[in-house]
Write a protein that holds these residues in place. Structure first.
Motif, mmCIF file in Angstrom:
data_model
loop_
_atom_site.group_PDB
_atom_site.id
_atom_site.type_symbol
_atom_site.label_atom_id
_atom_site.label_comp_id
_atom_site.label_asym_id
_atom_site.label_seq_id
_atom_site.Cartn_x
_atom_site.Cartn_y
_atom_site.Cartn_z
ATOM 1 N N ALA A 188 71.088 -41.447 20.856
ATOM 2 C CA ALA A 188 70.164 -41.889 19.805
ATOM 3 C C ALA A 188 70.912 -42.224 18.522
ATOM 4 N N LYS B 190 59.551 -53.404 11.588
ATOM 5 C CA LYS B 190 59.152 -52.407 12.577
ATOM 6 C C LYS B 190 57.671 -52.490 12.893
ATOM 7 N N VAL C 85 64.142 -43.194 15.706
ATOM 8 C CA VAL C 85 65.268 -43.995 16.197
ATOM 9 C C VAL C 85 64.904 -45.480 16.171
ATOM 10 N N LEU C 86 63.696 -45.808 16.618
ATOM 11 C CA LEU C 86 63.250 -47.205 16.572
ATOM 12 C C LEU C 86 63.206 -47.696 15.129
ATOM 13 N N LEU D 263 66.293 -48.555 23.862
ATOM 14 C CA LEU D 263 65.950 -47.177 23.515
ATOM 15 C C LEU D 263 65.659 -46.356 24.769
ATOM 16 N N GLU D 264 64.973 -46.968 25.710
ATOM 17 C CA GLU D 264 64.607 -46.288 26.952
ATOM 18 C C GLU D 264 65.843 -45.870 27.729
ATOM 19 N N ALA E 94 66.500 -42.481 23.893
ATOM 20 C CA ALA E 94 66.229 -42.305 22.466
ATOM 21 C C ALA E 94 64.740 -42.548 22.226
ATOM 22 N N THR E 95 63.949 -41.565 22.512
ATOM 23 C CA THR E 95 62.491 -41.737 22.491
ATOM 24 C C THR E 95 61.846 -41.339 21.166
ATOM 25 N N LEU F 290 66.764 -48.388 14.068
ATOM 26 C CA LEU F 290 67.313 -49.559 14.758
ATOM 27 C C LEU F 290 66.747 -50.845 14.169
ATOM 28 N N ALA G 150 73.659 -49.599 26.818
ATOM 29 C CA ALA G 150 72.645 -48.656 26.333
ATOM 30 C C ALA G 150 72.707 -47.330 27.087
ATOM 31 N N LEU H 131 73.433 -45.412 18.982
ATOM 32 C CA LEU H 131 72.694 -46.665 19.158
ATOM 33 C C LEU H 131 72.438 -47.348 17.818
ATOM 34 N N VAL H 132 72.078 -46.559 16.817
ATOM 35 C CA VAL H 132 71.727 -47.141 15.510
ATOM 36 C C VAL H 132 72.944 -47.272 14.594
#
Length: 298
Positions: free
Chosen positions: A172, A238, A226-227, A216-217, A221-222, A230, A167, A175-176
């Motif tokens: 950002a 979600k 992004v969440l 994410l942290e 990727a805040t 993902l 990670a 990651l996804v």
């Protein structure tokens, strides 16, 4: 000691064997002050109720197709047998509650170990045990806890470190985009996504949500989008993740407050002991001087 505001967690529902278990709990951090509180009730659907022919007593049988699985009591006993030293109540109360919750997750029929879950648990454990008096004991408690659940503590640590290192090298966007990329961690995430899509051999939990948050942290990727992306890539709801992360953040805040109060209490007690020791040393010195004076006088 001043009280710490309580935090109430939403009820968590698991299916365990043929039993439906509803849990929210009621525990406290520390014995001398109100701390983090979970409201608790546990129930199971029982079948096979009959009256005994020889008495008026009712015999109630809880039927389960997984009768060979360990009980919560057996898991807790394994933990206590493996780590026999006393644990301060501010840590022990939460550990006991966590091991009950994780037992129920662990022995669900749909449960399958995965590294994101491991990362989430390791993150929660390390933050809970931060500031523990002994690093050696903290590791021994972790070992006893995971082994009590018939899993491998080394695997938890290795996989958590592997995901953390991965990670930290992500952005950002990358990651996804794991579904279109190759790599060990990408393969792990693809496997989770496939199992979550088919709803077989996958069991979402709050530890899994914390694991996602940690990824994410570390990737910085805040952004909320992004969440969302993902979760979509992993076929995870979600809304459930958002809810569980809110609970997690609130819990961390209360833990910090509880530990601060505990530290203040320990510091005060240490100061009192030092003052008593100084007073006793002064009294002994006076007595010694008086004794020497009497000896010289005579």
């Amino acid at each position: 000691m001043a009280a710490v505001t309580s935090v109430s967690l939403s009820a968590i529902c698991w299916t365990y064997g043929e039993r439906k278990v509803n849990t929210s709990s009621a525990i406290y951090l520390g014995s001398n002050f109100d701390g983090v509180r979970f409201r608790s009730s546990i129930s199971c659907n029982c079948v096979g109720v009959r009256a005994s022919s020889s008495s008026s007593r009712l015999v109630v049988r809880c039927m389960s197709t997984a009768s060979d699985l360990p009980t919560v009591s057996e898991t807790k006993f394994k933990f206590l047998r493996a780590y026999k030293r006393p644990i301060p109540s501010v840590y022990n109360t939460v550990l006991q509650e966590l091991i009950v919750q994780q037992h129920l997750m662990r022995y669900k029929r749909s449960y399958r170990y995965d590294p994101v879950f491991a990362l989430g648990f390791v993150t929660v454990y390390d933050q809970l045990m931060e500031g523990y008096p002994s690093d050696e004991d903290r590791d021994a408690i972790f070992q006893a806890y995971i082994k009590a659940l018939n899993e491998e503590p080394e695997q938890y640590r290795i996989d958590a470190q592997k995901l953390e290192e991965w990670a930290q090298s992500q952005t950002a966007s990358s990651l996804v985009e794991f579904p279109s990329r190759e790599g060990e961690v990408e393969g792990i995430l693809k496997d989770i996504a496939e199992r979550a899509r088919s709803k077989e051999s996958f069991s979402y939990s709050r530890f899994f949500a914390v694991g996602l948050f940690r990824l994410l942290e570390l990737a910085n990727a805040t952004e909320p989008t992004v969440l969302e992306k993902l979760c979509a890539a992993l076929n995870i709801n979600k809304r459930s993740v958002d809810r569980d992360l809110d609970v997690y953040r609130n819990l961390l805040s209360k833990l910090v407050q509880a530990k601060e109060l505990l530290k203040e209490y320990v510091d005060r007690e240490k100061k009192k002991r030092e003052e008593r020791a100084e007073s006793q040393a002064a009294n002994e010195a006076i007595k010694k001087c008086l004794g020497e004076y009497q000896y010289v006088k005579n």
